[in-house]
Scaffold this active site. Structure first.
Site, short mmCIF file in Angstrom:
data_model
loop_
_atom_site.label_atom_id
_atom_site.label_comp_id
_atom_site.label_asym_id
_atom_site.label_seq_id
_atom_site.Cartn_x
_atom_site.Cartn_y
_atom_site.Cartn_z
N SER A 1 1.34 0.70 -9.66
CA SER A 1 0.79 1.11 -10.94
C SER A 1 -0.42 0.29 -11.39
O SER A 1 -1.17 0.73 -12.26
CB SER A 1 1.87 1.02 -12.01
OG SER A 1 2.28 -0.33 -12.18
N LYS B 1 -4.14 -5.94 -16.92
CA LYS B 1 -3.50 -4.64 -16.87
C LYS B 1 -3.10 -4.23 -18.29
O LYS B 1 -2.68 -5.09 -19.09
CB LYS B 1 -2.27 -4.72 -15.97
CG LYS B 1 -1.58 -3.39 -15.68
CD LYS B 1 -0.41 -3.60 -14.71
CE LYS B 1 0.32 -2.31 -14.41
NZ LYS B 1 1.43 -2.52 -13.45
N SER C 1 3.98 -2.71 -7.57
CA SER C 1 2.83 -2.30 -8.38
C SER C 1 1.63 -3.23 -8.32
O SER C 1 0.55 -2.87 -8.76
CB SER C 1 3.25 -2.12 -9.84
OG SER C 1 3.88 -0.88 -10.01
#
Lengths: 478, 485
Positions: free
Chosen positions: A151, A76, A175
């Site tokens: 996210s 990420k 997330s």
């Protein structure tokens, strides 16, 4: 090429010579290219990954390769990797390269995992749809008109579309689990303090955890084992040595499972999701497990408490992005005041600004006690009530999300609706407990959704054990 | 005559920041050193780069405990940290890690001398740990402000006094005592010019006898203890003048202008920052166990108050002498070594506060640069006490010579310089007879009972023998001759 569910399959194909590591990396690079429209990766380190593949293949043949040889991973874009760009999907870190690696990344690389690129996400991990990225939304591979969640949407989409074997995400309020749920993969948020946050760009420090996003529980356990454990760079990390998660097996004894009545009866819960919960609950009962419906009357407080506390921490954590020391600086900045104002106004997206303002407000003198202090108190109550459930139960079972993926733009105009996406996942972050989303649901439309299992604080190992059992008994990915 | 200022009472509280002498910074392992090239003592943690986290330097916690013990403070079992949020170019994270509602030490005092020289207790409200900011330099470049982050993250302890100070002299004495204390504790070098010790003064005035405090102003940017005193003097005058003119004192932050000796307004209360303190989520509270406090207590260096007690009661020195020794830590530590080597404490004290101090002043040295060791002085004292050397010859001739040749022993150097009091009894007797013959009237005076004449005869005899006569022998012979005639 066949789609691998877990690393052990890859390793056996590498061992038998059916596959080579450079071949595998090339396969992922090709898929990334053919799936560029998903916008899952912000940057692909292809040459580097290929070079690593050759090097690790050599080591493998010499019998000296690490435990993750064969694992190709995306990270990420809020996790630092030395000498590589990291932007938290924000303009404000445009062009910024990290001087050091996150502890989690160091540990992956030390075990010969190959980092193939950085995955798109909501800006500073703030969002539940990946529409808040400064570099454009990510699309859900199951239906490109829908979001992949957030996210960690890029990480989820990448694993779901087989653009890499696994990914690291971060989970502050869901997330990892929410995008895992609606892209049909496994997403694990470990106990707070199990994995070092060193090198994770902070959103809300007392909530954030790095965790694996994988196609199987087995790989999630293996990755957790590699990245978990004490770290001198993070004093909130537990000093106890992690368990051998990779060796975990499904429990033999019947378990006591709590189902939160308030989640189950939540009016927003999609009927197909509820029906799947019914099936699973019934199935578990029949296998001899005890299922109790328990009251948890705090559901309405969870999301507000979460937003007061996380935005307070975020308003402070994001103060360092000031246009002075690194990252984006407005061209029109003249003088220190204007540098701050213009750089931050131009560099941050609107959701990030909303949360910084909200957090600044709740910490302001005159409002502090009414918001921050009170939210801290509610957090303690929720933590205690959650722990109380574990006094009588081994696990808590809920849907991960109220529904499958929603359409792009559907919640964009309504932040409250978007915030309620996290209603089932935030509890684990408030309480600091481990939680996992397992792909056990598929709607008639073909869209996936996950079931969430929560464990007691520090009981990541048992959580993974029962997750193996759930995955074996109820998986819809075959 | 009473002036208008005498109607008022000054009320001062001081906030003192001190940089701790730890090897590394407060929340990272970056080195804590002064005077390096700009931005060389900075890792990603000091730079506040994304993803970095603080960790507590246990040494700084120990130093705070040391200070707490020395100031009779309560040391709390949990150290909680907080964030103080504000933007500044030399604050890389956009917040300072400090302590807010739960300082590590609370309640305590420091003893000082008041205006009349009497002992006075100044209360300490709290002492807490925090980190320093970097340095903004506005005068190095014609266009830009330059930032040096070497200082960013250096551990600080802030000591906040009660508003117990009633004159600028007391403020001066308080800071002098505090500086002496931290130097003895070895936790800070107390250098106000270099900024390792910094002081802000909260100053207000009120009519004598009033029970409510006046509106206070906080004065900053005073780079010496003397300037703190000057700033307070100016503030008192300014505030009294305003009140006398019927004007209101605004609560504000002011800066001291050392050149003009005045203060000027920096910002009003309305413009004061809202620092939005909240608990630092990146740091677990640090536990301080009773054993930790005991460990620090066991390893505490001697404190000035303890040395004063020891010197005046055990060693029999005067209070004045004891203070001269104690005023500077290095001097006291030198003395401590010296009295291991000699039991003539009085002499040791006299040597250190007299000839030794004189010779280092003369040569512009600090005691730490003295080429001599306590053993040198102990040897000299032994020679004098054994009557082998006169005290004056030792101080005037032997000491300077030893400074230049510290490799020589005292005895051999005294011999080389021909300083030994080795005049034989016959020589002394002849010289004494000559002296008495030369001063018949004085001899007469002595016989009439003016015993003070003995000193004169001794002096003359010493001149004649070139200082080589043992004073005790010489005095006995002179008296003997005076009785005989």
């Amino acid at each position: 090429m066949k789609r691998y569910r877990c690393l052990s399959e890859i390793r056996s194909d590498l061992a038998s010579g059916v596959e080579t590591l450079p071949g595998l990396v090339q396969y992922y690079l090709d898929r990334i290219e053919s799936h560029a429209h998903l916008n899952a990766f912000l940057e692909v380190w292809g040459d580097e990954a290929m070079a690593a593949a050759h090097r690790i293949d050599e080591k493998r043949r010499a019998g000296k390769a690490g435990r993750l040889a064969g694992m190709v991973i995306g990270i990420k874009d809020n996790i630092c990797y030395q000498g590589h760009k990291v932007s938290a999907s924000s303009r404000i870190l445009e062009g910024f390269e990290s001087l050091y690696s996150a502890t989690a990344v160091d540990r992956l690389v030390a075990e010969d995992a190959i980092i193939i690129g950085r995955c798109n996400c909501d800006e500073f991990a703030m969002g539940s749809s990946n529409e808040n990225s400064a570099y454009g939304p990510v699309l859900n591979p199951f239906n490109t008109a829908t979001v992949p969640g957030g996210s960690s949407g890029g990480s989820a989409a990448a694993v779901a579309a087989d653009l890499c074997h696994a990914a690291l995400g971060s989970d502050t309020g869901g997330s990892i689990r929410q995008p895992a749920s609606i892209t049909g993969i496994v997403g694990l948020k470990p106990t707070y303090g199990r994995v070092s946050r060193h090198g994770l760009i902070a959103y809300a420090s007392s909530f954030d955890q790095i965790g694996p996003m994988t196609a199987s529980v087995e790989d999630a356990a293996l990755l957790l084992e590699v990245i978990a454990g004490p770290d001198e760079f993070d004093s909130t990390v537990s000093r106890s040595q992690p368990a051998r998660y990779a060796a975990v097996t499904p429990p033999q004894k019947p378990a006591r499972i709590a189902v939160l009545r308030d989640c189950y009866e939540s009016p927003g819960l999609n009927p197909e999701v509820r029906a799947r919960m019914d099936t699973i609950v019934e199935g578990l009962r029949q296998s001899g497990h005890t299922i109790n419906f328990v009251d948890f009357p705090y559901l309405d407080y969870i999301v507000p408490t979460y937003y007061v506390l996380t935005t307070a921490e975020a308003s402070s954590n994001l103060a360092r992005f000031d246009g002075i020391h690194f990252g984006y600086r407005s061209q029109e900045a003249a003088g220190i005041e204007a540098t701050y104002r213009k750089s931050r106004s131009e560099g941050f997206g609107s959701e990030v600004k909303r949360r910084i303002m909200l957090g600044t407000f709740v910490l302001s003198s005159g409002y502090y006690d009414a918001y921050y202090t009170r939210a801290q108190r509610v957090r303690s109550i929720i933590r205690r009530a959650t722990r109380d459930i574990f006094g009588q139960h081994d696990y808590i079972l809920t849907p991960t999300t109220t529904n499958s993926a929603f359409r792009l733009g559907e919640n964009a105009k309504d932040p409250i609706a978007m915030y309620l996406e996290d209603i089932f996942t935030v509890q684990a972050n408030l309480a600091g407990i481990p939680a996992i989303s397992i792909p056990l649901g598929r709607k008639s439309s073909g869209m996936p959704f996950g079931i969430q299992l929560m464990g007691d604080h520090g009981e990541d190992e048992r959580l993974l054990g029962f997750s193996l059992l759930l995955e074996a008994q109820f998986s819809v990915n075959s | 005559m009473d002036t208008v200022y005498d109607k008022y009472e000054l009320v001062v509280g001081l906030e003192v920041h001190m940089q701790l002498l730890t090897e590394s910074k407060a929340y990272s392992s970056d080195p804590n050193r002064f005077g390096e090239l700009p931005n060389t003592l900075v890792s990603p943690i000091t730079l506040g780069h994304p993803g970095t986290l603080p960790r507590v330097n246990r040494k700084s916690v120990d130093y705070a405990i040391r200070l707490g013990l020395a100031c009779h403070m309560e040391i709390h079992p949990w150290v909680h940290f907080a964030r103080k949020n504000y933007f500044y170019a030399d604050l890389p994270k956009g917040y300072q890690i400090t302590q807010d509602k739960t300082p590590i030490c609370t309640g305590g005092f420091i003893m000082i001398r008041d205006e009349e020289g009497r002992e006075k207790r100044i209360g300490i409200t709290r002492a807490h740990l925090e980190e320093d900011a970097g340095k903004s330099m506005h005068d190095q470049d014609p266009f830009d402000t330059l930032v040096d982050l070497n200082r960013a993250g250096v551990p600080l302890i802030e000591v906040v006094s009660e508003p117990d100070i009633r004159s600028s002299r007391e403020a001066y004495n308080y800071l002098t005592e505090l500086r002496k204390l931290i130097r003895y504790l070895g936790i800070c070098d107390g250098n106000m010019e270099e900024g390792s010790m910094r002081c802000d003064a909260n100053v207000s005035v009120r009519l004598k006898g009033a029970d409510k405090f006046g509106t206070r102003c906080e004065v900053k940017n005073m780079n010496s203890i003397r300037n703190v005193q000057r700033a307070i003097d100016y503030e008192m005058k300014r505030q009294v003048d305003l009140i006398e003119k019927g004007e209101v004192i605004l609560q504000e932050t002011r800066s001291f202008d050392a050149a003009a000796g005045t203060t000027f307004s920096l910002r009003s209360k309305e413009l004061a920052h809202d620092y939005r303190y909240f608990p630092e989520p990146d740091l677990q509270p640090v536990r301080i166990l009773k054993e930790d406090v005991e460990r620090v207590r066991r390893n505490m260096p001697a404190l000035p108050s303890e040395l004063l007690e020891k010197y005046t009661t055990q060693l029999g020195l005067s209070e004045y002498d004891a203070h001269v020794l104690i005023n500077e830590k290095e001097m006291a530590m030198w003395f401590e070594e010296l009295i291991i080597l000699t039991s003539n404490y009085k002499s040791a004290c006299n040597w250190l506060t007299g000839p030794v101090r004189a010779v280092i002043n003369e040569r512009g040295l600090h005691i730490s640069q003295l080429p001599l060791t306590p053993a040198h002085i102990a040897d000299i004292i032994a020679l004098v006490d054994a009557g082998k050397l006169s005290a004056s010859a030792a101080a005037e001739k032997l000491l300077p010579a030893m400074m230049d040749e510290p490799g020589e022993t005292a005895a051999s150097l005294a011999e080389k310089l021909n300083l030994a009091q080795d005049a034989g009894e016959d020589t002394i007797r002849n010289a004494a007879a000559e002296v008495l013959a030369a001063w018949p009237e004085k001899v007469e005076n002595y016989r009439k009972g003016n015993k003070g004449m003995l000193g004169l005869f001794m002096g003359e005899l010493m001149k004649k023998t070139g200082g080589k006569a043992n004073p005790r022998t010489a005095s006995a012979i002179i008296q003997e001759l005076l009785e005989k005639v």
